[in-house]
Write an enzyme that holds these catalytic residues in place. Structure first.
Site, short mmCIF file in Angstrom:
data_model
loop_
_atom_site.label_atom_id
_atom_site.label_comp_id
_atom_site.label_asym_id
_atom_site.label_seq_id
_atom_site.Cartn_x
_atom_site.Cartn_y
_atom_site.Cartn_z
N SER A 1 0.83 -1.20 0.00
CA SER A 1 0.00 0.00 0.00
C SER A 1 0.87 1.26 0.00
CB SER A 1 -0.97 -0.04 1.17
OG SER A 1 -1.98 0.93 1.06
N ASP B 1 -9.88 -3.78 -5.87
CA ASP B 1 -9.33 -3.06 -4.72
C ASP B 1 -10.24 -1.86 -4.42
OD1 ASP B 1 -7.85 -1.26 -3.07
OD2 ASP B 1 -5.99 -2.20 -3.71
N HIS C 1 -7.91 -5.00 -1.11
CA HIS C 1 -6.72 -4.22 -0.82
C HIS C 1 -5.87 -4.96 0.21
CE1 HIS C 1 -4.32 -0.56 -0.69
NE2 HIS C 1 -4.30 -0.65 0.63
#
Length: 453
Positions: free
Chosen positions: A232, A364, A393
């Site tokens: 991320s 996502d 995600h």
């Protein structure tokens, strides 16, 4: 197979890659006819789970990206992928402190039986949940230096995360217990029970700290081959760093997971979709606020920051509000939008000269998937993108126990790359390869190299 493909938990892999990916060859032209290998070929041969067109199924009850993502938030999976860490404190020459957590063998000794351990002056004692699995290295500990040749994976966590996150531990445990890698996790300032010691946070383009960390690790472990993996926002920082370093890279290969390549679009996505505006952005915003409140006495040493905190801390509800009032101005940007546009890691992809594999789920719900850097990846033969039809995600859960789909194939890939390319001394064959211009738009917050060495 046709029936399975109709299931919402059905996963399919699609590769986005340059028409002429980098071929790795031996410098010995007479060796095996000097036949080389590309990353797609290595994956097809050694890691079929990541090959173009590969399929699998994820946890059947998590039928979409929202549920895959939420499952990782509501459960910590403490009984799975247990890792013992020992923490090194970094003192940045440009101000502040950071922490790096090294995976070490679990001795089985409880905290009560341990001898008195080193305690750094500016960092906190670990709380009840962490002190059994965490301890500090003293600065002169001989184990913080080694001339061994083991490969080492350096991991970067997501926004306000750290080495204790289940998505990090899954990889650390797998690669250290099954593939004979060393592993360490770089914690961003104030994350994972580390202290902020100067009035400064971090952002998706703040590469100064990780650059100093990599340089420090290289001095400590001169013979180890380094690999990187970012999750991320950590993937954003890693990608920006690799693009800036370009052919000066100290990294053999890098893995990007659920990267918000375009921070401006990701911000719009998380703040304007129904679930993003009502759930994801407020939750992440509260995580950021919690970190600020935990270190507010230090952060208020900056008079400009103190004024903003006094006037707005209780009004902030979302990530964008936080970045607009705090992150952006703290790093010299006018607002969040200017920060997002400048720090987006998609802009640094042309500069990457490290073999780079990005994994991204098309469902996502945090950063979206309709602004992935397809053209940038296709134009750089060092890079490739693996799109999966589902996974959320940083999710990709296989079952209720917390097993993740990506853990084994990613570790297999890194092991194969190390054994068959790095150890064999294969180098990129750049003959007849067109590389993009490495001179990318500079990140406004990156210090001159002489400051961060």
């Amino acid at each position: 197979m046709r029936v399975k493909s109709l299931l919402p938990s059905f996963l399919a892999v699609h590769q986005v890659v340059s028409e002429n990916p980098i071929e790795f060859k031996s410098s010995d032209k007479g060796k095996n006819g000097n036949k080389g290998i590309t990353i797609p070929e290595l994956i097809k041969r050694e890691v079929p789970e990541l090959a173009d067109g590969a399929t699998d199924t994820l946890y059947g009850l998590l039928v979409n990206g929202h549920l895959q993502t939420a499952y990782g938030s509501v459960r910590r999976f403490e009984k799975r992928d247990k890792v013992q860490y020992k923490r090194m404190v970094l003192k940045y020459p440009h101000g502040g402190e950071g922490t790096v957590d090294f995976a070490v063998k679990d001795t089985g000794i409880t905290t009560i039986k341990k001898k008195k351990e080193y305690m750094p002056a500016n960092q906190p004692m670990f709380d009840m949940n962490l002190k059994i699995k965490y301890s500090y290295y003293s600065p002169d500990d001989p184990k913080l230096k080694s001339t061994d040749t083991k490969p080492m994976l350096i991991l970067l966590h997501g926004l306000t995360g750290g080495s204790r996150e289940s998505y990090v531990r899954a990889v650390v445990h797998e690669i250290t217990t099954k593939y004979d890698f060393e592993a360490c996790v770089f914690n961003a300032r104030g994350c994972c029970y580390s202290a902020i010691t100067t009035p400064l946070l971090y952002n998706g383009g703040w590469t100064n700290d990780i650059r100093y960390c990599i340089n420090d690790l290289r001095k400590r472990f001169p013979n180890r081959k380094f690999y990187m993996m970012g999750f991320s926002l950590g993937a954003s920082i890693m990608t920006n760093y690799l693009g800036e370093e370009s052919d000066r890279t100290k990294i053999e290969c890098a893995i990007s997971m659920s990267n918000p390549f375009d921070l401006f679009h990701s911000s719009y996505f998380i703040n304007n979709t129904p679930m993003g505006s009502r759930f994801y952005s407020p939750v992440l915003g509260q995580n950021l606020l919690r970190m600020v409140r935990n270190h507010i006495s230090v952060l208020e040493e900056n008079p400009n920051f103190k004024a903003v905190l006094d006037q707005n801390l209780d009004k902030i509800r979302t990530v964008k509000q936080f970045d607009n009032l705090l992150t952006g101005p703290m790093f010299g940007y006018k607002n969040a939008e200017e920060y997002y546009r400048n720090a987006s890691s998609c802009k640094r992809i042309p500069g990457i000269r490290t073999p780079f594999v990005a994994l991204h789920a098309m469902d996502d719900p945090i950063v979206g998937s309709d602004h992935l850097p397809i053209s940038q990846v296709k134009s750089n033969p060092y890079t490739m993108l693996l799109e999966t039809s589902t996974g959320g995600h940083v999710g990709w859960f296989k079952d209720s126990s917390g097993k993740r789909w990506y853990t084994e194939p990613i570790c297999k890939f890194l092991k194969a790359f190390h054994d068959q390319i790095t150890v064999m001394g294969l180098k990129p064959d750049l003959d007849n390869v067109k590389l993009p211009n490495p001179k990318c738009e500079p990140i406004a917050t990156t210090f001159p190299s002489k400051v961060v060495q």
